[in-house]
Scaffold this motif. Structure first.
Motif, PDB file in Angstrom:
ATOM      1  N   ILE A  23       1.016  -1.623   0.288  1.00 26.37           N
ATOM      2  CA  ILE A  23      -0.332   0.176  -0.452  1.00 26.37           C
ATOM      3  C   ILE A  23       1.387   1.367  -0.050  1.00 26.37           C
ATOM      4  O   ILE A  23       0.579   2.573  -1.085  1.00 26.37           O
ATOM      5  CB  ILE A  23      -0.955  -0.303   1.586  1.00 26.37           C
ATOM      6  N   GLU A  24       1.948   1.198   0.629  1.00 21.25           N
ATOM      7  CA  GLU A  24       2.988   1.937   0.832  1.00 21.25           C
ATOM      8  C   GLU A  24       3.621   3.051  -0.089  1.00 21.25           C
ATOM      9  O   GLU A  24       3.748   3.955  -1.166  1.00 21.25           O
ATOM     10  CB  GLU A  24       3.452   2.068   2.260  1.00 21.25           C
ATOM     11  N   ALA A  25       3.953   1.199  -1.225  1.00 25.52           N
ATOM     12  CA  ALA A  25       4.473   1.358  -2.534  1.00 25.52           C
ATOM     13  C   ALA A  25       3.635   1.854  -3.432  1.00 25.52           C
ATOM     14  O   ALA A  25       3.840   2.986  -5.000  1.00 25.52           O
ATOM     15  CB  ALA A  25       5.022   0.523  -3.122  1.00 25.52           C
ATOM     16  N   CYS A  26       3.008   2.002  -2.785  1.00 24.82           N
ATOM     17  CA  CYS A  26       1.396   2.958  -3.565  1.00 24.82           C
ATOM     18  C   CYS A  26       0.443   3.945  -3.465  1.00 24.82           C
ATOM     19  O   CYS A  26      -0.783   4.132  -3.657  1.00 24.82           O
ATOM     20  CB  CYS A  26      -0.079   1.753  -4.118  1.00 24.82           C
ATOM     21  N   GLY A  27       1.967   5.054  -2.932  1.00 27.37           N
ATOM     22  CA  GLY A  27       1.264   6.167  -2.271  1.00 27.37           C
ATOM     23  C   GLY A  27      -0.115   5.770  -1.231  1.00 27.37           C
ATOM     24  O   GLY A  27      -0.430   7.365  -1.446  1.00 27.37           O
ATOM     25  N   GLY A  28      -0.263   5.082  -0.803  1.00 27.61           N
ATOM     26  CA  GLY A  28      -1.675   4.650  -0.346  1.00 27.61           C
ATOM     27  C   GLY A  28      -2.420   4.582  -0.375  1.00 27.61           C
ATOM     28  O   GLY A  28      -3.819   4.479   0.805  1.00 27.61           O
TER      29      GLY A  28
END
Length: 72
Positions: A23-28
């Protein structure tokens, strides 16, 4: 029984961490993370199909079966 519980807790913790990282890698954006994971999964399924085609049935001793085709 304690060891099994510890393993389960560890696996759940690893899964939570991996989900948070995706999720973090996808900007949240959780939806974007799911889409990215679906693309990655499709890539890996294609890799498996190519490897199965490259390995003879005799070499694998019949352990792999033909991939099912999905009709859409």
């Amino acid at each position: 029984m304690k060891a099994h519980s510890d393993q389960t807790d560890s696996l759940e913790g690893d899964l939570e961490l991996a989900a948070d990282q995706a999720i973090e890698a996808c900007g949240g954006d959780a939806r974007e993370a799911v889409k990215a994971l679906l693309v990655a999964n499709e890539f890996l399924e294609n890799e498996i199909a190519e490897l199965r085609a490259a390995v003879s049935k005799g070499y694998s001793r019949g352990r792999h079966v033909a991939q099912r085709e999905c009709k859409e």
